[in-house]
Enzyme design. Structure first.
Site, PDB file in Angstrom:
ATOM      1  N   LYS A  60       0.815  -1.223   0.000  1.00 26.00           N
ATOM      2  CA  LYS A  60       0.000   0.000   0.000  1.00 26.00           C
ATOM      3  C   LYS A  60       0.849   1.273   0.000  1.00 26.00           C
ATOM      4  CE  LYS A  60      -3.808  -2.325   2.433  1.00 26.00           C
ATOM      5  NZ  LYS A  60      -4.404  -2.603   3.751  1.00 26.00           N
TER       6      LYS A  60
ATOM      7  N   TYR B 191      -1.907  -0.369  11.231  1.00 25.19           N
ATOM      8  CA  TYR B 191      -3.364  -0.453  11.391  1.00 25.19           C
ATOM      9  C   TYR B 191      -3.773   0.219  12.709  1.00 25.19           C
ATOM     10  CZ  TYR B 191      -1.954  -4.488   8.529  1.00 25.19           C
ATOM     11  OH  TYR B 191      -1.353  -5.316   7.629  1.00 25.19           O
TER      12      TYR B 191
ATOM     13  N   VAL C 236      -0.173  -8.776   6.295  1.00 24.95           N
ATOM     14  CA  VAL C 236      -0.649 -10.001   6.952  1.00 24.95           C
ATOM     15  C   VAL C 236       0.160 -11.256   6.610  1.00 24.95           C
ATOM     16  CG1 VAL C 236      -3.044  -9.396   7.493  1.00 24.95           C
ATOM     17  CG2 VAL C 236      -2.479 -10.297   5.223  1.00 24.95           C
TER      18      VAL C 236
HETATM   19  N1  GLN Z   1      -4.227  -8.517   0.762  1.00 28.42           N
HETATM   20  C1  GLN Z   1      -4.637  -8.284   2.105  1.00 28.42           C
HETATM   21  C2  GLN Z   1      -6.109  -7.898   2.181  1.00 28.42           C
HETATM   22  O1  GLN Z   1      -6.558  -7.108   1.418  1.00 28.42           O
HETATM   23  C3  GLN Z   1      -3.783  -7.216   2.701  1.00 28.42           C
HETATM   24  C4  GLN Z   1      -4.182  -6.905   4.124  1.00 28.42           C
HETATM   25  C5  GLN Z   1      -3.048  -6.757   5.054  1.00 28.42           C
HETATM   26  O2  GLN Z   1      -1.906  -7.102   4.795  1.00 28.42           O
HETATM   27  N2  GLN Z   1      -3.383  -6.260   6.213  1.00 28.42           N
HETATM   28  O3  GLN Z   1      -6.823  -8.366   3.013  1.00 28.42           O
END
Ligand code: GLN
Length: 309
Positions: free
Chosen positions: A68, A245, A263
C-alpha cells in the site's frame, strides 16, 4: 563497512522467537496459511551493503499491505496530491484494516486513509496504465528499482487464492463504486490489487526499500531520487500514523519508527536519514501485525535509540 547493528541481532532474534507461539498465521487468504509460524527473519540496510541479517532473512513472502505504501507513492507520482486526496483521506481510523464501518458513517464516504484496505483499493484504482498487465509491470519496475533486485515478481498462487476469497474487499469496492470513489469493473480492480499484494520479497529487499524511503526516495547506488522528496515524506508520515493499522498509536510509543506491516508477516521500517529494516515473522497478533517483528523492532529501537520522537 563494519556495521555496529550486527552485534546483538542474533540474540534479539532468539529472544523474540518465543513470542511466535502467541501468534497465528493469517488463513483468511488460504495460501498464506502454509507459512511456518515460528519463522523469524531480519535484515538491516545502511546504504553500503546488507550489513546484517539474521534468521529466515532470505525466505520469500508476499508484501500484502506493505504494497500500500508503494502504490500510494506511485499514484502520487502519477497524479499529484490533489487528485489522490480527493479519493482518500489522511486520518487514522482506529478500526481494523478491512473494516467497512467508517465508509458509511464518515461523510463524504471516501476512505479515511490509504493504509486501510478501502483506501488502498481506491489508490490502486488510480495507478496509470492501459491494462492491469501494464499497471503491474510499472509497479514491479518501481519495486525492483527501490530494492535493487531485478528478479522481483508476484506469486500467482497467493494472488489467485486472495482473488477467489476476497469478498470483503469486493464489498468495500462496490460500496465505493456506488459513491463515486472508484469507477470501472470491480473484479478488474481486485485482479490488480491481489497481484500487488502478492509481490514477493525477502527481508533484504524490504530493508532496501525501507532505506530508500528513509533517504527521501534515493537509492544508494544511484544519485537520483526514485521517489520525489515530498512524496517520500508523505508516505513516511502515513507509516507513522496508520502503518500498523489500529496498533499504530501504541507502536509509535513503543518503537517510534515509520513502518508498514502486512498479513504475510512482513514489516518494513524506515529510520529517517538512517537504516532500512526488513522483517519477517508470519505469526500475527490479533490486529494482524507480526508478533515477533513488532517485538524485534521494539528491542532494536530501544537499544539503538531509533525512535524519531
Ligand atoms: N491482501 C490483504 C487484504 O486485502 C492485505 C491486508 C493486510 O496485509 N493487512 O486483506
Amino acid at each position: 563497512m563494519v556495521c555496529h547493528y550486527g552485534t546483538d541481532l542474533k540474540e534479539m532474534v532468539e529472544t523474540v522467537e518465543r513470542y511466535t507461539h502467541h501468534g497465528k498465521v493469517a488463513d483468511y487468504i488460504p495460501a498464506l496459511s502454509k507459512a511456518n509460524p515460528t519463522d523469524v527473519g531480519i535484515a538491516i540496510f545502511d546504504g553500503h551493503d546488507t550489513c546484517f541479517s539474521e534468521g529466515q532473512h532470505r525466505k520469500l513472502f508476499t508484501l500484502q499491505s506493505i504494497s500500500k505504501i508503494l502504490t500510494l507513492a506511485l499514484a502520487l507520482m502519477d497524479h499529484g496530491e490533489e487528485v489522490v486526496f480527493s479519493k482518500v483521506g489522511m486520518e487514522p481510523t482506529g478500526d481494523p484494516f478491512n473494516s467497512i464501518a467508517k465508509l458509511e458513517s464518515h461523510i463524504p464516504s471516501k476512505p479515511l486513509n490509504p493504509m486501510i484496505n478501502a483506501g488502498a483499493l481506491a489508490v490502486s484504482s488510480l495507478i496509470k496504465g492501459s491494462s492491469n498487465e501494464e499497471k503491474l509491470d510499472r509497479l514491479l519496475q518501481f519495486v525492483r528499482e527501490l530494492s535493487g533486485n531485478q528478479s522481483i515478481t508476484y506469486n500467482a498462487e497467493v494472488a489467485k487464492s486472495e482473488f477467489d476469497t476476497a469478498d470483503l474487499n469486493r464489498s468495500l469496492s462496490y460500496f465505493m463504486k456506488q459513491h463515486g470513489v472508484i469507477n470501472g469493473d470491480v473484479d478488474v480492480l481486485l485482479d490488480f490489487y491481489t497481484k500487488q499484494c502478492a509481490i514477493e520479497v525477502d527481508c533484504e529487499d524490504l530493508a532496501k526499500i525501507g532505506f530508500a524511503l528513509a533517504h527521501h526516495g534515493e537509492h544508494p547506488d544511484k544519485n537520483y531520487s526514485i521517489i520525489p522528496f515530498e512524496i517520500a515524506r508523505l508516505v513516511k508520515t502515513f507509516m507513522v500514523t496508520c502503518g500498523m493499522y489500529n496498533a499504530s498509536g501504541e507502536f509509535a510509543i513503543r518503537v517510534g519508527i515509520p513502518a508498514k506491516s502486512g498479513v504475510s508477516g512482513g514489516i518494513v521500517g524506515a529510520v529517517p536519514g538512517g537504516i532500512g529494516i526488513g522483517l519477517y515473522g508470519p505469526a500475527l497478533d490479533d490486529k494482524g501485525n507480526s508478533i515477533a517483528g513488532m517485538k524485534l523492532l521494539e528491542l532494536l529501537s530501544a537499544k539503538y535509540h531509533l525512535s524519531i520522537f
